[in-house]
Design a protein around this motif. Structure first.
Motif, short mmCIF file in Angstrom:
data_model
loop_
_atom_site.label_atom_id
_atom_site.label_comp_id
_atom_site.label_asym_id
_atom_site.label_seq_id
_atom_site.Cartn_x
_atom_site.Cartn_y
_atom_site.Cartn_z
N VAL A 48 -2.85 1.29 6.44
CA VAL A 48 -2.59 0.20 7.38
C VAL A 48 -1.43 -0.62 6.83
CG1 VAL A 48 -3.52 -1.88 8.47
CG2 VAL A 48 -5.00 0.12 8.13
N ARG A 49 -0.46 -0.91 7.69
CA ARG A 49 0.73 -1.66 7.25
C ARG A 49 0.97 -2.86 8.15
NH1 ARG A 49 6.32 1.60 6.74
NH2 ARG A 49 6.28 1.45 9.03
N LEU A 50 1.19 -4.01 7.50
CA LEU A 50 1.55 -5.24 8.20
C LEU A 50 2.98 -5.61 7.85
CD1 LEU A 50 -1.64 -7.41 7.52
CD2 LEU A 50 -1.08 -6.18 9.63
N THR A 51 3.72 -6.14 8.83
CA THR A 51 5.10 -6.57 8.61
C THR A 51 5.23 -8.04 8.99
OG1 THR A 51 5.93 -4.35 9.11
CG2 THR A 51 7.52 -6.15 9.15
N ALA A 52 5.66 -8.86 8.05
CA ALA A 52 5.83 -10.29 8.30
C ALA A 52 7.12 -10.55 9.07
CB ALA A 52 5.85 -11.05 6.97
N ALA A 53 7.26 -11.77 9.57
CA ALA A 53 8.43 -12.14 10.36
C ALA A 53 9.72 -11.99 9.56
CB ALA A 53 8.29 -13.57 10.86
N ASP A 54 9.64 -12.17 8.24
CA ASP A 54 10.84 -12.05 7.41
C ASP A 54 11.10 -10.62 6.95
OD1 ASP A 54 8.83 -11.63 5.59
OD2 ASP A 54 9.34 -13.32 4.26
N GLY A 55 10.30 -9.66 7.47
CA GLY A 55 10.50 -8.26 7.13
C GLY A 55 9.67 -7.76 5.97
N TYR A 56 8.96 -8.66 5.28
CA TYR A 56 8.12 -8.24 4.15
C TYR A 56 6.97 -7.40 4.66
CZ TYR A 56 4.85 -8.42 0.27
OH TYR A 56 3.97 -8.07 -0.73
N ARG A 57 6.66 -6.29 3.94
CA ARG A 57 5.60 -5.39 4.36
C ARG A 57 4.53 -5.27 3.28
NH1 ARG A 57 9.10 -0.40 7.08
NH2 ARG A 57 9.24 -1.33 9.18
N ALA A 58 3.29 -5.16 3.73
CA ALA A 58 2.16 -4.94 2.83
C ALA A 58 1.33 -3.80 3.40
CB ALA A 58 1.31 -6.20 2.68
N GLN A 59 0.82 -2.92 2.53
CA GLN A 59 0.13 -1.71 2.98
C GLN A 59 -1.13 -1.49 2.15
OE1 GLN A 59 2.69 1.79 3.13
NE2 GLN A 59 1.00 3.09 2.46
N ARG A 60 -2.23 -1.08 2.81
CA ARG A 60 -3.48 -0.76 2.13
C ARG A 60 -4.13 0.43 2.82
NH1 ARG A 60 -1.25 -3.88 -0.54
NH2 ARG A 60 -2.01 -5.77 -1.59
N SER A 61 -5.03 1.10 2.12
CA SER A 61 -5.77 2.22 2.68
C SER A 61 -7.20 1.79 2.99
CB SER A 61 -5.80 3.39 1.69
OG SER A 61 -4.50 3.91 1.48
N TYR A 62 -7.71 2.26 4.14
CA TYR A 62 -9.07 1.93 4.56
C TYR A 62 -9.76 3.18 5.12
CZ TYR A 62 -7.65 -2.95 4.20
OH TYR A 62 -7.19 -4.16 3.73
N SER A 63 -11.04 3.32 4.79
CA SER A 63 -11.82 4.44 5.32
C SER A 63 -12.11 4.24 6.79
CB SER A 63 -13.14 4.57 4.56
OG SER A 63 -12.92 4.91 3.21
N ALA A 94 -6.20 -11.09 15.95
CA ALA A 94 -6.91 -11.30 17.21
C ALA A 94 -6.73 -10.13 18.16
CB ALA A 94 -6.41 -12.58 17.87
N ILE A 95 -7.57 -10.06 19.18
CA ILE A 95 -7.52 -9.01 20.19
C ILE A 95 -6.11 -8.91 20.77
CG2 ILE A 95 -8.41 -8.22 22.40
CD1 ILE A 95 -10.44 -8.03 20.17
N GLY A 96 -5.59 -7.68 20.82
CA GLY A 96 -4.26 -7.43 21.35
C GLY A 96 -3.16 -7.43 20.31
N ASP A 97 -3.45 -7.96 19.11
CA ASP A 97 -2.43 -8.00 18.07
C ASP A 97 -2.12 -6.59 17.57
OD1 ASP A 97 -2.30 -10.69 18.25
OD2 ASP A 97 -3.29 -11.12 16.33
N PRO A 98 -0.85 -6.33 17.21
CA PRO A 98 -0.48 -5.00 16.73
C PRO A 98 -0.61 -4.86 15.22
CG PRO A 98 1.48 -6.32 17.00
CD PRO A 98 0.32 -7.20 17.40
N VAL A 99 -0.70 -3.62 14.78
CA VAL A 99 -0.64 -3.26 13.37
C VAL A 99 -0.19 -1.80 13.33
CG1 VAL A 99 -3.01 -2.39 13.19
CG2 VAL A 99 -1.90 -3.38 11.18
N GLU A 100 0.39 -1.39 12.22
CA GLU A 100 0.79 0.01 12.08
C GLU A 100 -0.27 0.77 11.30
OE1 GLU A 100 5.39 0.63 11.71
OE2 GLU A 100 4.82 -1.12 10.50
#
Length: 247
Positions: A48-63, A94-100
């Motif tokens: 799972v990857r999140l991207t902040a408004a400034d382009g910073y990305r954080a990634q973690r693995s989930y079962s 929240a509902i409708g929010d995106p994530v990669e």
């Protein structure tokens, strides 16, 4: 062709949150819609990857917490203090929010409904997540493969999927081990999984069960060592762990 299929599974896809189910005060199950999802097996995980408004990305693995269901996938996320991804997914997300999401990943720690041997599941804390996917896959497939689940958790309030696991299911036997606080009215004292627990609650090794153990590294190593000492075939013990090793 195989390489193309693999690259497709490992491509990042935009998912949107469709449903939230609170599991504990610090954990929630998130249901995502992912158009074009290729499907997965019980026991696999995703990135799972999140991207902040400034382009910073954080990634973690989930079962994955449930078997494949069209374009929908379920993850159960435990909030980790200062966790870049988990604090967002268990907080303002929240509902409708995106994530990669990228996956599915993994092909060894999986259970298939066509497997004939009995199954032993041993979970430590949030290690219940991929094992719950196997329990749900069994139900969805309508098979009668006998399952035993040994679920170790600190307190009753920290149990995931409490209502679902409380409902009796033919062929699924559950043993709970509480390490810090027992359920109200239950006699005894808190304890950890030990030789006596596995000798009593697990399948006998002569039954040749497929064993799946998931949890913190020290927990997984201890359980796997006990199973081998009791006579279980090491090749039938599959483990998934998180956190540092006990060494």
């Amino acid at each position: 062709m195989a390489r193309t299929a693999l690259s497709g599974r490992l491509a990042w896809r935009v998912a949107r949150l469709a449903e939230i189910r609170e599991e504990t005060p610090t954990a929630r199950t998130l249901v995502f819609d992912i158009p074009g999802w290729p499907g997965h097996l019980a026991g696999q995980h995703v990135d799972v990857r999140l991207t902040a408004a400034d382009g910073y990305r954080a990634q973690r693995s989930y079962s994955l917490a449930a078997p494949a269901d069209g374009d929908r996938v379920e993850l159960t996320i435990q909030r980790v203090p200062d966790g870049e991804v988990s604090e967002h997914l268990t907080g303002p997300y929240a509902i409708g929010d995106p994530v990669e999401i990228r996956g599915p990943v993994g092909g060894w720690f999986v259970w298939r409904p066509t497997a004939p041997e009995p199954v032993l599941l041993v979970a430590g804390g949030s290690g219940i997540v991929p094992l719950m996917a196997m329990i749900r896959a069994r139900r969805a497939a309508g098979v009668r493969t006998p399952f035993k689940l040994i679920y170790s958790l600190r307190t009753p309030a920290e149990q995931y999927y409490a209502d679902e696991l409380r409902t009796p299911v033919a062929g699924l036997d559950i043993t709970y081990v509480h390490t810090r606080e027992l359920p109200e009215g239950r006699p005894g004292i808190p304890r950890r999984i030990d030789v006596a627990t596995l000798n009593t609650a697990a399948w006998p090794p002569e039954f040749g069960p497929a064993c799946f153990v998931c949890g913190p590294t020290g927990f997984v190593e201890t359980v796997a060592d006990i199973l081998v000492a009791l006579g279980h075939d090491p090749h039938r013990i599959r483990t998934e762990r998180f956190g540092p090793s006990r060494d």
